[in-house]
Scaffold this motif. Structure first.
Motif, PDB file in Angstrom:
ATOM      1  N   ALA A 277       0.835  -1.202   0.000  1.00  0.00           N
ATOM      2  CA  ALA A 277       0.000   0.000   0.000  1.00  0.00           C
ATOM      3  C   ALA A 277       0.870   1.253   0.000  1.00  0.00           C
ATOM      4  N   MET A 278       1.932   1.245   0.796  1.00  0.00           N
ATOM      5  CA  MET A 278       2.821   2.407   0.863  1.00  0.00           C
ATOM      6  C   MET A 278       3.501   2.641  -0.484  1.00  0.00           C
ATOM      7  N   ARG A 279       3.921   1.576  -1.128  1.00  0.00           N
ATOM      8  CA  ARG A 279       4.604   1.719  -2.417  1.00  0.00           C
ATOM      9  C   ARG A 279       3.708   2.418  -3.438  1.00  0.00           C
ATOM     10  N   LEU A 280       2.451   2.030  -3.456  1.00  0.00           N
ATOM     11  CA  LEU A 280       1.527   2.634  -4.410  1.00  0.00           C
ATOM     12  C   LEU A 280       1.132   4.055  -4.025  1.00  0.00           C
ATOM     13  N   VAL A 281       0.972   4.295  -2.739  1.00  0.00           N
ATOM     14  CA  VAL A 281       0.612   5.645  -2.281  1.00  0.00           C
ATOM     15  C   VAL A 281       1.733   6.631  -2.597  1.00  0.00           C
ATOM     16  N   LEU A 282       2.985   6.214  -2.396  1.00  0.00           N
ATOM     17  CA  LEU A 282       4.115   7.107  -2.663  1.00  0.00           C
ATOM     18  C   LEU A 282       4.327   7.344  -4.155  1.00  0.00           C
ATOM     19  N   ALA A 283       3.664   6.557  -4.985  1.00  0.00           N
ATOM     20  CA  ALA A 283       3.732   6.777  -6.434  1.00  0.00           C
ATOM     21  C   ALA A 283       2.661   7.756  -6.908  1.00  0.00           C
ATOM     22  N   LEU A 284       1.699   8.078  -6.050  1.00  0.00           N
ATOM     23  CA  LEU A 284       0.632   8.996  -6.437  1.00  0.00           C
ATOM     24  C   LEU A 284       1.198  10.407  -6.609  1.00  0.00           C
ATOM     25  N   PRO A 285       0.968  11.034  -7.746  1.00  0.00           N
ATOM     26  CA  PRO A 285       1.493  12.387  -7.968  1.00  0.00           C
ATOM     27  C   PRO A 285       1.054  13.384  -6.905  1.00  0.00           C
ATOM     28  N   ALA A 286      -0.194  13.306  -6.441  1.00  0.00           N
ATOM     29  CA  ALA A 286      -0.679  14.262  -5.447  1.00  0.00           C
ATOM     30  C   ALA A 286       0.079  14.126  -4.136  1.00  0.00           C
ATOM     31  N   VAL A 287       0.377  12.879  -3.740  1.00  0.00           N
ATOM     32  CA  VAL A 287       1.132  12.638  -2.510  1.00  0.00           C
ATOM     33  C   VAL A 287       2.567  13.132  -2.667  1.00  0.00           C
ATOM     34  N   ARG A 288       3.176  12.817  -3.784  1.00  0.00           N
ATOM     35  CA  ARG A 288       4.555  13.234  -4.027  1.00  0.00           C
ATOM     36  C   ARG A 288       4.681  14.758  -4.025  1.00  0.00           C
ATOM     37  N   GLU A 289       3.725  15.424  -4.655  1.00  0.00           N
ATOM     38  CA  GLU A 289       3.764  16.889  -4.710  1.00  0.00           C
ATOM     39  C   GLU A 289       3.673  17.504  -3.317  1.00  0.00           C
ATOM     40  N   LYS A 290       2.815  16.939  -2.478  1.00  0.00           N
ATOM     41  CA  LYS A 290       2.659  17.480  -1.124  1.00  0.00           C
ATOM     42  C   LYS A 290       3.931  17.283  -0.299  1.00  0.00           C
ATOM     43  N   ILE A 291       4.548  16.105  -0.421  1.00  0.00           N
ATOM     44  CA  ILE A 291       5.786  15.844   0.321  1.00  0.00           C
ATOM     45  C   ILE A 291       6.905  16.761  -0.167  1.00  0.00           C
ATOM     46  N   GLU A 292       7.036  16.890  -1.486  1.00  0.00           N
ATOM     47  CA  GLU A 292       8.095  17.726  -2.046  1.00  0.00           C
ATOM     48  C   GLU A 292       7.884  19.194  -1.712  1.00  0.00           C
ATOM     49  N   ALA A 293       6.622  19.607  -1.534  1.00  0.00           N
ATOM     50  CA  ALA A 293       6.332  20.996  -1.175  1.00  0.00           C
ATOM     51  C   ALA A 293       6.845  21.344   0.217  1.00  0.00           C
ATOM     52  N   THR A 294       7.119  20.323   1.047  1.00  0.00           N
ATOM     53  CA  THR A 294       7.657  20.578   2.387  1.00  0.00           C
ATOM     54  C   THR A 294       9.172  20.746   2.374  1.00  0.00           C
ATOM     55  N   GLY A 295       9.793  20.580   1.196  1.00  0.00           N
ATOM     56  CA  GLY A 295      11.248  20.685   1.110  1.00  0.00           C
ATOM     57  C   GLY A 295      11.947  19.350   1.204  1.00  0.00           C
ATOM     58  N   SER A 296      11.179  18.275   1.291  1.00  0.00           N
ATOM     59  CA  SER A 296      11.749  16.928   1.376  1.00  0.00           C
ATOM     60  C   SER A 296      11.649  16.223   0.029  1.00  0.00           C
ATOM     61  N   GLU A 297      12.323  15.106  -0.086  1.00  0.00           N
ATOM     62  CA  GLU A 297      12.245  14.273  -1.278  1.00  0.00           C
ATOM     63  C   GLU A 297      11.588  12.948  -0.919  1.00  0.00           C
ATOM     64  N   VAL A 298      10.766  12.440  -1.812  1.00  0.00           N
ATOM     65  CA  VAL A 298      10.148  11.138  -1.588  1.00  0.00           C
ATOM     66  C   VAL A 298      11.236  10.077  -1.648  1.00  0.00           C
ATOM     67  N   ALA A 299      11.266   9.197  -0.653  1.00  0.00           N
ATOM     68  CA  ALA A 299      12.241   8.109  -0.600  1.00  0.00           C
ATOM     69  C   ALA A 299      11.454   6.808  -0.563  1.00  0.00           C
TER      70      ALA A 299
END
Length: 329
Positions: A277-299
């Protein structure tokens, strides 16, 4: 429709499609008590980067797993308190822990952290990584790392800095810098990165190294001045801010990472379901955009990669402690 709106619509559609695709795949793996609430222990304050990341990811995971996810902030002892609570929780998938580099680092920072990072947990998935940023009050006349070090040399031990707690990446990075520059400053531990930012603004301390996501809004608002970031490259959210490497310290790079762990003994099918579930959620563009907006990178490393990264963090912390002349507490 503008190009931006078109892109947003496409991203939302892709996100919905991914969720719809995952639903039947996870249905067969759901435990008998599917639907019960999951307690996600975050051993840091509300509003911290780990907290924000967990809320972003938790909202999407709750839809995928069809289970409510409750974020339970348990700050204290540089994350040790929350880890101890998670270690004692039932190993049935109902309790998660936000874990990461500090969880492993504390195995060396503290003589008795109250858990074993590699034996007491199953590490399920990475979520994000981030560097820290060296900041001072924007009203000060300190405009560079060199300016700060000059001020510290002029009055040894008179200045103070804050961190999110002993053994946190901000503490280790600061001590490493001070040792490398042969200067002194008094360490003042706080309960989180957000608290150190407020302390700089209030004049309680002269500088701190919070996670970029916490400090960036204050930097962009003109209240804090960013002197350097601790990553190997400049942070996209603060592109004009140099790295410590660029500032004359080629050996100092500090990047923290975080993810999701569960108590040791959690059944493998449950772990695999959460990881999928986590693997697929972290692939969602909306989730990635929100994480990257905090100054972090999706890992988005899975269980094997996350476990290996945590294992490597223990000896890395030993090397950092030697460089910073720190001893276990």
């Amino acid at each position: 429709m503008t190009a931006m709106n078109t892109r947003r619509s496409l991203l939302q559609a892709l996100g919905l499609a991914c969720l719809a695709w995952l639903a039947p795949a996870t249905a067969s793996a759901q435990p008998a008590d599917a639907g019960r609430a999951i307690r996600w222990i975050v051993p840091y304050q509300a509003g911290s980067s780990p907290d924000i990341h967990c809320r972003i990811v938790g909202e999407a995971l709750s839809k995928v797993l069809e289970q409510p996810i409750v974020i339970d902030n348990k700050p204290g002892a540089a994350g040790n308190l929350g880890a101890q609570l998670a270690r004692r929780a039932p190993a049935d998938g109902s309790t998660w822990l936000y874990s990461g580099s500090p969880l492993a680092a504390n195995m060396r920072i503290y003589k008795a952290p109250g858990y074993d990072a590699m034996k007491d947990f199953v590490h399920v998935s990475m979520i994000a990584s981030s560097d820290a940023v060296l900041v001072v009050d924007a009203r000060s006349d300190i405009r560079s790392v060199a300016d700060l070090l000059q001020r510290l040399r002029a009055k040894p031990g008179a200045a103070s800095y804050g961190s999110g707690g002993s053994g946190t990446p901000s503490h280790l990075a600061a001590e490493w810098l001070l040792q490398a520059a042969h200067v002194q400053a008094v360490h003042v531990p706080y309960k989180g990165a957000a608290a150190t930012v407020m302390a700089v603004l209030a004049g309680e301390i002269q500088f701190s190294l919070p996670i970029v996501g916490v400090a960036a809004p204050q930097v962009q608002a003109g209240r804090l001045r960013a002197l350097a970031v601790t990553g190997a490259q400049r942070n996209p959210r603060l592109p004009t801010v140099p790295t410590l490497v660029e500032s004359g310290f080629p050996d100092i790079t500090v990047v923290s990472f975080g993810g999701l762990s569960v108590p040791a003994g959690t059944p493998a099918p449950v772990v695999q379901r959460i990881e999928a579930a986590m693997r697929l959620v972290l692939a969602l563009p909306a989730v990635r955009e929100k994480i990257e907006a905090t100054g972090s990178e999706v890992a988005s490393g899975g269980s094997q990669a996350f476990t290996a990264a945590l294992a490597a963090e223990v000896p890395a912390t030993e090397r950092m402690m030697r460089a910073a002349a720190l001893e276990a507490q």
